[in-house]
Design a protein around this motif. Structure first.
Motif, PDB file in Angstrom:
ATOM      1  N   LEU A 389       0.844  -1.194   0.000  1.00 14.34           N
ATOM      2  CA  LEU A 389       0.000   0.000   0.000  1.00 14.34           C
ATOM      3  C   LEU A 389       0.877   1.241   0.000  1.00 14.34           C
ATOM      4  N   LYS A 390       0.493   2.207  -0.802  1.00 14.31           N
ATOM      5  CA  LYS A 390       1.212   3.473  -0.760  1.00 14.31           C
ATOM      6  C   LYS A 390       0.908   4.214   0.532  1.00 14.31           C
ATOM      7  N   ASP A 391      -0.314   4.104   0.998  1.00 17.56           N
ATOM      8  CA  ASP A 391      -0.742   4.843   2.186  1.00 17.56           C
ATOM      9  C   ASP A 391      -1.742   3.979   2.945  1.00 17.56           C
ATOM     10  N   ASN A 392      -1.561   3.874   4.241  1.00 20.69           N
ATOM     11  CA  ASN A 392      -2.493   3.101   5.075  1.00 20.69           C
ATOM     12  C   ASN A 392      -3.146   3.990   6.123  1.00 20.69           C
ATOM     13  N   GLY A 393      -3.329   5.271   5.760  1.00 20.01           N
ATOM     14  CA  GLY A 393      -3.929   6.213   6.694  1.00 20.01           C
ATOM     15  C   GLY A 393      -5.432   6.045   6.826  1.00 20.01           C
ATOM     16  N   THR A 394      -5.988   6.740   7.784  1.00 23.01           N
ATOM     17  CA  THR A 394      -7.426   6.633   8.068  1.00 23.01           C
ATOM     18  C   THR A 394      -8.275   7.074   6.885  1.00 23.01           C
ATOM     19  N   LEU A 395      -7.930   8.209   6.292  1.00 23.99           N
ATOM     20  CA  LEU A 395      -8.718   8.714   5.170  1.00 23.99           C
ATOM     21  C   LEU A 395      -8.687   7.739   3.994  1.00 23.99           C
ATOM     22  N   VAL A 396      -7.523   7.143   3.753  1.00 28.34           N
ATOM     23  CA  VAL A 396      -7.403   6.184   2.660  1.00 28.34           C
ATOM     24  C   VAL A 396      -8.268   4.956   2.933  1.00 28.34           C
ATOM     25  N   ASN A 397      -8.272   4.491   4.167  1.00 31.75           N
ATOM     26  CA  ASN A 397      -9.097   3.324   4.524  1.00 31.75           C
ATOM     27  C   ASN A 397     -10.587   3.634   4.403  1.00 31.75           C
ATOM     28  N   VAL A 398     -10.963   4.865   4.767  1.00 36.27           N
ATOM     29  CA  VAL A 398     -12.366   5.269   4.621  1.00 36.27           C
ATOM     30  C   VAL A 398     -12.739   5.290   3.142  1.00 36.27           C
ATOM     31  N   ALA A 399     -11.836   5.863   2.317  1.00 30.89           N
ATOM     32  CA  ALA A 399     -12.088   5.911   0.875  1.00 30.89           C
ATOM     33  C   ALA A 399     -12.200   4.510   0.292  1.00 30.89           C
ATOM     34  N   SER A 400     -11.328   3.601   0.771  1.00 34.53           N
ATOM     35  CA  SER A 400     -11.367   2.223   0.292  1.00 34.53           C
ATOM     36  C   SER A 400     -12.700   1.568   0.631  1.00 34.53           C
ATOM     37  N   GLY A 401     -13.209   1.851   1.831  1.00 34.14           N
ATOM     38  CA  GLY A 401     -14.506   1.306   2.225  1.00 34.14           C
ATOM     39  C   GLY A 401     -15.635   1.847   1.369  1.00 34.14           C
ATOM     40  N   LEU A 402     -15.565   3.143   1.058  1.00 30.63           N
ATOM     41  CA  LEU A 402     -16.614   3.756   0.240  1.00 30.63           C
ATOM     42  C   LEU A 402     -16.624   3.196  -1.177  1.00 30.63           C
ATOM     43  N   LEU A 403     -15.474   2.730  -1.629  1.00 32.12           N
ATOM     44  CA  LEU A 403     -15.398   2.177  -2.993  1.00 32.12           C
ATOM     45  C   LEU A 403     -16.132   0.846  -3.125  1.00 32.12           C
ATOM     46  N   LEU A 404     -16.595   0.293  -2.003  1.00 29.72           N
ATOM     47  CA  LEU A 404     -17.413  -0.916  -2.085  1.00 29.72           C
ATOM     48  C   LEU A 404     -18.741  -0.632  -2.787  1.00 29.72           C
ATOM     49  N   MET A 405     -19.249   0.584  -2.627  1.00 32.13           N
ATOM     50  CA  MET A 405     -20.548   0.921  -3.217  1.00 32.13           C
ATOM     51  C   MET A 405     -20.526   0.875  -4.742  1.00 32.13           C
ATOM     52  N   PRO A 406     -19.600   1.588  -5.423  1.00 31.09           N
ATOM     53  CA  PRO A 406     -19.592   1.486  -6.886  1.00 31.09           C
ATOM     54  C   PRO A 406     -19.168   0.112  -7.393  1.00 31.09           C
ATOM     55  N   SER A 407     -18.644  -0.728  -6.482  1.00 30.69           N
ATOM     56  CA  SER A 407     -18.249  -2.082  -6.895  1.00 30.69           C
ATOM     57  C   SER A 407     -19.437  -3.026  -7.005  1.00 30.69           C
ATOM     58  N   VAL A 408     -20.578  -2.645  -6.407  1.00 31.46           N
ATOM     59  CA  VAL A 408     -21.724  -3.554  -6.323  1.00 31.46           C
ATOM     60  C   VAL A 408     -22.179  -4.071  -7.691  1.00 31.46           C
ATOM     61  N   PRO A 409     -22.479  -3.197  -8.683  1.00 33.12           N
ATOM     62  CA  PRO A 409     -22.959  -3.742  -9.963  1.00 33.12           C
ATOM     63  C   PRO A 409     -21.939  -4.646 -10.643  1.00 33.12           C
ATOM     64  N   PHE A 410     -20.649  -4.318 -10.493  1.00 34.26           N
ATOM     65  CA  PHE A 410     -19.612  -5.144 -11.125  1.00 34.26           C
ATOM     66  C   PHE A 410     -19.430  -6.469 -10.381  1.00 34.26           C
ATOM     67  N   ALA A 411     -19.653  -6.449  -9.060  1.00 29.99           N
ATOM     68  CA  ALA A 411     -19.521  -7.680  -8.284  1.00 29.99           C
ATOM     69  C   ALA A 411     -20.665  -8.652  -8.561  1.00 29.99           C
ATOM     70  N   THR A 412     -21.871  -8.116  -8.762  1.00 30.04           N
ATOM     71  CA  THR A 412     -23.043  -8.980  -8.965  1.00 30.04           C
ATOM     72  C   THR A 412     -23.198  -9.445 -10.414  1.00 30.04           C
ATOM     73  N   ALA A 413     -22.630  -8.687 -11.364  1.00 27.39           N
ATOM     74  CA  ALA A 413     -22.837  -9.007 -12.785  1.00 27.39           C
ATOM     75  C   ALA A 413     -22.375 -10.415 -13.166  1.00 27.39           C
ATOM     76  N   PRO A 414     -21.154 -10.869 -12.755  1.00 23.08           N
ATOM     77  CA  PRO A 414     -20.754 -12.230 -13.133  1.00 23.08           C
ATOM     78  C   PRO A 414     -21.675 -13.303 -12.571  1.00 23.08           C
ATOM     79  N   PHE A 415     -22.150 -13.116 -11.331  1.00 23.13           N
ATOM     80  CA  PHE A 415     -23.082 -14.087 -10.752  1.00 23.13           C
ATOM     81  C   PHE A 415     -24.354 -14.161 -11.590  1.00 23.13           C
ATOM     82  N   ILE A 416     -24.893 -12.985 -11.931  1.00 24.24           N
ATOM     83  CA  ILE A 416     -26.123 -12.962 -12.725  1.00 24.24           C
ATOM     84  C   ILE A 416     -25.887 -13.555 -14.102  1.00 24.24           C
ATOM     85  N   GLN A 417     -24.759 -13.174 -14.740  1.00 26.12           N
ATOM     86  CA  GLN A 417     -24.464 -13.678 -16.079  1.00 26.12           C
ATOM     87  C   GLN A 417     -24.306 -15.191 -16.079  1.00 26.12           C
TER      88      GLN A 417
END
Length: 453
Positions: A389-417
């Motif tokens: 990791l380039k940075d393991n700070g709190t803000l970076v970890n929060v941002a990483s957690g928030l990126l779970l939301m836009p990942s949802v359609p891409f995560a579910t698409a292979p299962f559906i397909q």
């Protein structure tokens, strides 16, 4: 008061003709009973997580309004005195449309009461309940279709003379059809158990689902696997057209419209291919257990996505710097996956290699790591390349957690397909369940003439 009527036809409907004496001349005389009806109905519609229950309680109360001719002294019809055939209370003599008088020129049209009371209910799957059933049934029936095909075709396998490619495609289509049949029957059993309705094998949905599965499987033989191949815009477009066309045909089979199915299939194809390319990018550019051919411990192995067996879930380590020099790394155990190169953990608790948790985390790992890849770098530590990791700070970890939301359609698409055949069948069954509820409401609204099957 006397009444004299001379008419070709005489019709009295739901009303009373009263006189001291009545003389009627008519070729045909009709006395018609009418009805007054009162309708009452109360609906209760309760939708839970799994089921939707509609209850209806009400009644239909009917009252006959007869046609009457009442006289005090005498009733003469076509020169025939019929007074002695009338009902009487010693004062009023009555001819009623509800009576049993038998005279050729007099037509009595009776009415019958149809009073009803009901307290009925019907239960079907709710929208979310259907989704839950779809996921559970698809998971528990995974591979069952292949087993059916293997059992049915094993004896003939040794005598197959077709080309290898044709044989593989045929087996793929057979497996998809068998899988669809297994999933369809299991779904109907699950739906019956959940809703309390008696199990009735819906052969129509099974046949449509099986045909749809064959179409989708045949179409898949013309698509590019974006998990293993670098893909261009052409590959995305080709896959979208092929899958969109197949889904459009399936939509027509299931009673929908081709254009709606095409739009759904093409959109899903693009998102699915994007998710697989994201996963491929992460695998090509960053570390994972077994990338260099080293043995993978049992507690580190992963089911991956589409069977690639790669564990991307978890966190890369952070680099340790001393006096401006990188001297090592600190392993980090992420809540979802643990260490990227280490044991499978969720909140510190081990999870199985091929369970629902493993499938879910694997599906999210590729898209999420791709979106987080700006925070990864490959560096040399003690002569070996490591992803850190380039940075393991709190803000970076929060941002990483928030990126779970836009990942949802891409995560579910292979299962559906991957499970589109089964989901098409399940969706058709869900629509049939919804139709039962709507028919229940319609029938009750039209007078409670509902027969509970």
């Amino acid at each position: 008061m006397s009444i004299n009527i001379d008419a070709q036809t005489l019709s009295i409907q739901g009303s009373t003709l009263t006189a001291e004496q009545a003389v009627i001349i008519s070729e045909i005389m009709e006395l018609v009973s009418l009805k007054n009806s009162e309708y009452e109905n109360h609906f209760r519609d309760k939708s839970g997580v799994i089921t939707r229950t509609i209850a209806s309680k009400g009644s239909v109360s009917e009252e006959i309004v007869p046609a009457l001719i009442q006289v005090q002294e005498q009733l003469i019809v076509n020169n025939q005195d019929i007074t002695d055939q009338l009902t009487t209370d010693n004062i009023i003599k009555t001819l009623s449309s509800q009576s049993d008088l038998s005279i050729e020129q007099i037509n009595l049209i009776k009415a019958t009461l149809n009073n009803q009371q009901w307290d009925d209910k019907t239960t079907s799957l709710s929208g979310l309940g259907a989704i839950i059933v779809a996921i559970v049934v698809t998971v528990i029936t995974a591979g069952a279709g292949a087993a059916v095909v293997g059992a049915a075709g094993g004896a003939a396998a040794g005598t197959a003379t077709a080309a290898a490619t044709t044989a593989t495609l045929t087996t793929t289509i057979q497996t998809a059809v068998a899988q669809s049949l297994v999933t369809g029957v299991t779904t109907q059993l699950a739906t019956s158990a959940i809703t309390g309705n008696s199990f009735k094998l819906d052969t129509d949905s099974l046949i449509k689902g099986a045909v749809s599965a064959g179409v989708m499987s045949y179409a898949s033989s013309f698509t590019t696997n974006t998990l293993v191949a670098d893909s261009s815009v052409y590959d995305y477009a080709k896959n979208a057209v092929v899958r969109g066309t197949a889904q459009g045909i399936s939509s027509e089979l299931m009673g929908g419209e081709f254009k709606d199915g095409f739009a759904t299939g093409a959109t899903l194809s693009v998102v699915n291919d994007g998710a697989l390319q994201m996963r491929k990018y992460v695998k090509d550019n960053f570390d994972y257990a077994g990338k260099n051919g080293e043995p993978i411990p049992d507690n580190v192995r992963s089911i991956g996505v589409n069977g690639d067996g790669v564990k991307l879930e978890g966190s890369h380590p952070e680099k340790v710097i001393e006096n401006g020099v990188i001297i090592g790394k600190n392993e980090i155990k992420a809540p979802f996956g643990g260490e990227q190169m280490g044991e499978r953990l969720i909140f510190g608790i081990p999870y199985s290699e091929n369970g629902i948790i493993a499938h879910t985390l694997s599906a999210f790992a590729g898209p999420h790591d791709y979106l987080s890849s700006w925070n990864y770098e490959n560096i040399d530590i003690n002569g070996q390349t490591n992803t850190v990791l380039k940075d393991n700070g709190t803000l970076v970890n929060v941002a990483s957690g928030l990126l779970l939301m836009p990942s949802v359609p891409f995560a579910t698409a292979p299962f559906i397909q991957n499970n589109i055949n089964e989901l098409n069948t399940i969706n058709y069954i869900r629509k049939q369940e919804e139709k039962k509820s709507q028919d229940f409401i319609k029938q009750q609204t039209q007078g409670g003439l509902y027969e509970n099957n």
